[in-house]
Design a protein around this motif. Structure first.
Motif, PDB file in Angstrom:
ATOM      1  N   ALA A  29      47.890 -36.220  49.237  1.00 25.70           N
ATOM      2  CA  ALA A  29      46.459 -36.538  49.270  1.00 25.70           C
ATOM      3  C   ALA A  29      45.672 -35.615  48.360  1.00 25.70           C
ATOM      4  O   ALA A  29      44.623 -35.998  47.797  1.00 25.70           O
ATOM      5  CB  ALA A  29      45.941 -36.442  50.699  1.00 25.70           C
ATOM      6  N   ALA A  30      46.154 -34.380  48.177  1.00 23.98           N
ATOM      7  CA  ALA A  30      45.471 -33.441  47.290  1.00 23.98           C
ATOM      8  C   ALA A  30      45.820 -33.679  45.828  1.00 23.98           C
ATOM      9  O   ALA A  30      44.975 -33.477  44.943  1.00 23.98           O
ATOM     10  CB  ALA A  30      45.834 -32.011  47.690  1.00 23.98           C
ATOM     11  N   VAL A  31      47.054 -34.100  45.557  1.00 28.60           N
ATOM     12  CA  VAL A  31      47.530 -34.161  44.177  1.00 28.60           C
ATOM     13  C   VAL A  31      47.210 -35.496  43.502  1.00 28.60           C
ATOM     14  O   VAL A  31      46.875 -35.535  42.313  1.00 28.60           O
ATOM     15  CB  VAL A  31      49.053 -33.888  44.148  1.00 28.60           C
ATOM     16  CG1 VAL A  31      49.635 -34.205  42.775  1.00 28.60           C
ATOM     17  CG2 VAL A  31      49.321 -32.437  44.509  1.00 28.60           C
ATOM     18  N   ILE A  32      47.320 -36.591  44.239  1.00 33.69           N
ATOM     19  CA  ILE A  32      47.168 -37.910  43.610  1.00 33.69           C
ATOM     20  C   ILE A  32      45.826 -38.065  42.892  1.00 33.69           C
ATOM     21  O   ILE A  32      45.767 -38.566  41.761  1.00 33.69           O
ATOM     22  CB  ILE A  32      47.380 -39.013  44.662  1.00 33.69           C
ATOM     23  CG1 ILE A  32      48.868 -39.080  45.040  1.00 33.69           C
ATOM     24  CG2 ILE A  32      46.904 -40.371  44.134  1.00 33.69           C
ATOM     25  CD1 ILE A  32      49.189 -40.070  46.138  1.00 33.69           C
ATOM     26  N   PRO A  33      44.677 -37.632  43.480  1.00 36.57           N
ATOM     27  CA  PRO A  33      43.412 -37.765  42.728  1.00 36.57           C
ATOM     28  C   PRO A  33      43.404 -36.977  41.418  1.00 36.57           C
ATOM     29  O   PRO A  33      42.711 -37.361  40.462  1.00 36.57           O
ATOM     30  CB  PRO A  33      42.367 -37.217  43.701  1.00 36.57           C
ATOM     31  CG  PRO A  33      42.970 -37.403  45.047  1.00 36.57           C
ATOM     32  CD  PRO A  33      44.433 -37.164  44.845  1.00 36.57           C
ATOM     33  N   ALA A  34      44.186 -35.877  41.361  1.00 33.65           N
ATOM     34  CA  ALA A  34      44.189 -35.079  40.140  1.00 33.65           C
ATOM     35  C   ALA A  34      44.952 -35.758  39.007  1.00 33.65           C
ATOM     36  O   ALA A  34      44.772 -35.392  37.838  1.00 33.65           O
ATOM     37  CB  ALA A  34      44.803 -33.707  40.408  1.00 33.65           C
ATOM     38  N   LEU A  35      45.776 -36.744  39.344  1.00 33.44           N
ATOM     39  CA  LEU A  35      46.532 -37.426  38.302  1.00 33.44           C
ATOM     40  C   LEU A  35      45.617 -38.210  37.361  1.00 33.44           C
ATOM     41  O   LEU A  35      45.897 -38.363  36.177  1.00 33.44           O
ATOM     42  CB  LEU A  35      47.567 -38.367  38.939  1.00 33.44           C
ATOM     43  CG  LEU A  35      48.661 -37.686  39.760  1.00 33.44           C
ATOM     44  CD1 LEU A  35      49.577 -38.731  40.380  1.00 33.44           C
ATOM     45  CD2 LEU A  35      49.466 -36.733  38.886  1.00 33.44           C
ATOM     46  N   SER A  36      44.497 -38.685  37.910  1.00 32.28           N
ATOM     47  CA  SER A  36      43.545 -39.392  37.048  1.00 32.28           C
ATOM     48  C   SER A  36      42.924 -38.449  36.030  1.00 32.28           C
ATOM     49  O   SER A  36      42.698 -38.813  34.871  1.00 32.28           O
ATOM     50  CB  SER A  36      42.452 -40.050  37.898  1.00 32.28           C
ATOM     51  OG  SER A  36      41.753 -39.058  38.633  1.00 32.28           O
ATOM     52  N   ASP A  37      42.693 -37.195  36.461  1.00 30.35           N
ATOM     53  CA  ASP A  37      42.166 -36.202  35.531  1.00 30.35           C
ATOM     54  C   ASP A  37      43.191 -35.863  34.460  1.00 30.35           C
ATOM     55  O   ASP A  37      42.854 -35.616  33.301  1.00 30.35           O
ATOM     56  CB  ASP A  37      41.771 -34.939  36.299  1.00 30.35           C
ATOM     57  CG  ASP A  37      40.986 -33.968  35.426  1.00 30.35           C
ATOM     58  OD1 ASP A  37      40.267 -34.445  34.520  1.00 30.35           O
ATOM     59  OD2 ASP A  37      41.100 -32.747  35.656  1.00 30.35           O
ATOM     60  N   LEU A  38      44.472 -35.858  34.871  1.00 32.77           N
ATOM     61  CA  LEU A  38      45.528 -35.591  33.898  1.00 32.77           C
ATOM     62  C   LEU A  38      45.589 -36.695  32.856  1.00 32.77           C
ATOM     63  O   LEU A  38      45.715 -36.427  31.647  1.00 32.77           O
ATOM     64  CB  LEU A  38      46.884 -35.472  34.614  1.00 32.77           C
ATOM     65  CG  LEU A  38      48.099 -35.247  33.726  1.00 32.77           C
ATOM     66  CD1 LEU A  38      47.992 -33.910  33.013  1.00 32.77           C
ATOM     67  CD2 LEU A  38      49.385 -35.300  34.562  1.00 32.77           C
ATOM     68  N   SER A  39      45.472 -37.962  33.299  1.00 34.17           N
ATOM     69  CA  SER A  39      45.501 -39.065  32.333  1.00 34.17           C
ATOM     70  C   SER A  39      44.282 -39.060  31.436  1.00 34.17           C
ATOM     71  O   SER A  39      44.325 -39.538  30.307  1.00 34.17           O
ATOM     72  CB  SER A  39      45.586 -40.402  33.095  1.00 34.17           C
ATOM     73  OG  SER A  39      44.439 -40.571  33.920  1.00 34.17           O
ATOM     74  N   GLY A  40      43.181 -38.461  31.930  1.00 29.81           N
ATOM     75  CA  GLY A  40      41.981 -38.381  31.111  1.00 29.81           C
ATOM     76  C   GLY A  40      41.928 -37.157  30.231  1.00 29.81           C
ATOM     77  O   GLY A  40      40.917 -36.922  29.556  1.00 29.81           O
ATOM     78  N   GLY A  41      42.978 -36.319  30.271  1.00 30.60           N
ATOM     79  CA  GLY A  41      43.022 -35.151  29.398  1.00 30.60           C
ATOM     80  C   GLY A  41      42.218 -33.988  29.913  1.00 30.60           C
ATOM     81  O   GLY A  41      41.745 -33.150  29.144  1.00 30.60           O
TER      82      GLY A  41
END
Length: 384
Positions: A29-41
């Protein structure tokens, strides 16, 4: 297995698995939202994700061992990693999920007061990080998030504390049950000691006195030697009964006190050999280390049983008793030339011998062939 101990072990294992699964879900639950930030650079997504993976590894290692002493270091490492995660990405709102994972581990290892202080510190650190990430913004939002995760942490602390106290109560109950069982065994030994002393001991004393009188009456006659032998045997048997009673009043070992050497055992076996007119008993004792009272007791009792069986059942003319040290073991061998047996049927004597040796980590085997004699081999570890 269906006993209570197996059920407790199963429930604790299940509880640990559930706690680990809950931690993994919180981590996702903590990590999955951060994946969108990773895809956005996003500039901090990669280091933050790396640290979060390390956090998960430490958490799972903590879940593998529920021993407080070993888990304290891992719990403190989780708190430290949480602080680093806040420093790397103070604005990630999902950082709060890590507080729950860490506080559950801390609550199991530390006192309630320390755990509450850590929970408050993690909540304040989260609120401060969110406030720093939003300069000039209202403090209501960061304080609300900090208060929310403080409440979740305290709830987790309460659950872990209840589980820990239940586990401690079960351990105390198990210890009390073990103490009660030992007390019952001690009481049973005392009862048996009293009965043996009051009944068998008194009868043997009377027998020894009558045989003492018979020795004087038979002096110089053909019955003198057998009567004297019977008197000596009664005297030795009475001494054995007293030794058993003394041992049962102590730790349950028939021979109490100092350790014994090979010479003492050889003398005792010679007495056993002299007590029976048939068969002829040949005793050999060599290369023995110092014997504990328990080992001496077991060897003497085994020799007594072998001699008795040879005299009463085997119809043997010769019995060889050999005791020596071999490959870290003390080995007693009894071999007679009697009628033997196609199949060994363990009676009370052989069964008792096996039980006595098994308690000391030893083993007793018996074999025989019709007309080929009977053989008993009893083995004990040297340090038994």
């Amino acid at each position: 297995m269906s006993d209570g101990r197996a059920e407790r072990q199963f429930s604790e294992t299940t509880l640990g698995a559930i706690a680990g699964l809950g931690g993994v879900c919180a981590w996702l639950a903590a990590v999955i939202p951060a994946l969108s930030d990773l895809s956005g650079g996003g500039p901090v997504a990669v280091p933050w994700l790396g640290l979060s993976v390390a956090y998960l590894v430490v958490f799972l290692l903590n879940m593998r061992d529920w021993s407080p002493a070993r888990a304290r270091g891992l719990a403190l490492l989780l708190v430290a990693l949480y602080v680093v995660l806040l420093l790397v990405a103070p604005g990630y709102g999902t950082n709060g999920m890590f507080t729950v994972m860490a506080i559950a581990c801390v609550a199991f290892c530390f006192s309630d007061r320390v755990t509450a202080a850590v929970a408050l510190g993690q909540a304040l650190a989260l609120a401060a990080a969110l406030a720093v990430s939003q300069p000039g913004g209202s403090l209501l939002g960061p304080l609300s998030w900090g208060g929310a995760y403080l409440g979740i942490q305290l709830f987790a602390v309460a659950m872990v504390a209840a589980t820990r106290r239940e586990r401690e109560a079960r351990m105390e109950l198990a210890a009390a049950q073990a103490a009660l069982a030992e007390a019952s065994r001690a009481e049973e030994r005392l009862r048996m000691a009293r009965d043996l002393h009051d009944q068998v001991g008194h009868q043997l004393t009377a027998l020894a006195l009558h045989l003492e009188a018979a020795t004087h009456l038979a002096a110089g006659g053909p019955a003198a030697e057998p009567v004297e032998r019977c008197r000596a045997l009664a005297k030795d048997t009475l001494a054995d009964v007293r030794a058993v009673v003394a041992g049962w009043r102590g730790d349950g070992t028939a021979y109490d006190g100092a350790a014994y050497d090979g010479a003492a055992l050889a003398a005792r076996l010679d007495d056993l050999a002299a007590a029976v007119p048939q068969p002829r008993v040949v005793v050999g004792v060599s290369d023995l280390p110092t014997l504990t009272p328990a080992a001496y007791d077991a060897l003497v009792r085994a020799a007594q049983e072998v001699v008795t069986n040879a005299a009463r059942h085997a119809g043997a003319t010769e019995l060889r008793l050999d005791v020596r040290a071999e490959d870290g073991e003390i080995v007693l061998r009894g071999v007679d030339d009697g009628r033997g047996a196609a199949e060994v049927v363990a009676g009370n004597g052989l069964t008792g011998m096996r039980e006595r040796f098994a308690r000391l980590g030893g083993l007793v085997t018996a074999s025989g062939t019709p007309g080929g004699g009977f053989r008993v081999v009893a083995r004990l570890p040297e340090r038994s």
